[in-house]
Design an enzyme around this catalytic site. Structure first.
Site, PDB file in Angstrom:
ATOM      1  N   GLU A  65       0.814  -1.216   0.000  1.00 42.36           N
ATOM      2  CA  GLU A  65       0.000   0.000   0.000  1.00 42.36           C
ATOM      3  C   GLU A  65       0.851   1.271   0.000  1.00 42.36           C
ATOM      4  OE1 GLU A  65      -3.615  -1.080   2.448  1.00 42.36           O
ATOM      5  OE2 GLU A  65      -3.374   1.025   2.949  1.00 42.36           O
ATOM      6  N   ASP A  66       1.877   1.301   0.816  1.00 43.77           N
ATOM      7  CA  ASP A  66       2.617   2.562   1.019  1.00 43.77           C
ATOM      8  C   ASP A  66       3.923   2.650   0.238  1.00 43.77           C
ATOM      9  OD1 ASP A  66       0.605   3.216   2.734  1.00 43.77           O
ATOM     10  OD2 ASP A  66       1.724   2.818   4.561  1.00 43.77           O
TER      11      ASP A  66
END
Ligand code: ZN
Length: 183
Positions: A65-66
């Site tokens: 996600e990051d």
């Protein structure tokens, strides 16, 4: 096969490198690795140290996600079990934020038990951070809304791990009290 403790350490070092420039949103601007280590220790404690893959997945749970790390990279480095666990707690970033938040509530009950443990630990860490060091630009209402949302996600996965659920409840109560005191 590489011993579990060495795989865990390799994952911790990998996570530190992947998230090297990132900090938590809170006022204290903690290095992001602090969050990953906290989540890893929570799941490690909750499973009595018997599930190294789950600890590794906790260390890597925000990498897709990051950091836009490919699932295939996680599988190549740490195996298919870890890759599947990380994917089970990863939101689809192509969707709008409000949809993603609702999907977490809707999908949490159907996740595998180990993914639920990881989710409980992640939400606990996030609420602890919200209580101790809220983002400077979050008014009381936004903080309360976050607590309510985290509680809604966890409501769907109760009965997974009593110890972690108690830690979550404690963190939620503290985050709520801190938010109310800020208003
Ligand atoms: Zn997280």
């Amino acid at each position: 096969m590489e011993p579990g403790v060495l795989r865990v350490l390799r994952a911790a070092e990998t996570a530190a490198r992947w998230h090297v420039g990132q900090r938590r949103k809170g006022d204290a601007q903690e290095p992001y690795i602090n969050h990953l280590l906290e989540v890893a220790r929570l799941v490690g404690d909750a499973t009595g140290g018997r599930d190294p893959d789950l600890v590794i997945a906790a260390l890597l749970h925000d990498a897709i996600e990051d950091c836009e790390i490919a699932p295939a990279t996680i599988e190549a480095e740490f195996g298919a079990d870890v890759r599947a666990l990380v994917q089970a707690v990863t939101d689809d970033k192509n969707l709008p934020k409000a949809t993603r938040k609702q999907l977490q509530i809707d999908h949490a009950p159907g996740k595998p038990r180990r993914a639920k443990i990881l989710k409980l630990a992640d939400k606990t860490s996030n609420l602890r951070a919200l209580a101790a060091s809220p983002p400077a630009n979050w008014p009381m209402a936004r903080r309360l809304e976050y607590v309510a949302w985290a509680r809604a996600v966890v409501a769907g996965i109760r009965g997974t791990n009593a110890g972690l659920e108690a830690l979550f409840d404690e963190a939620a109560a503290r985050a709520e009290a801190a938010a109310r005191a800020s208003g």
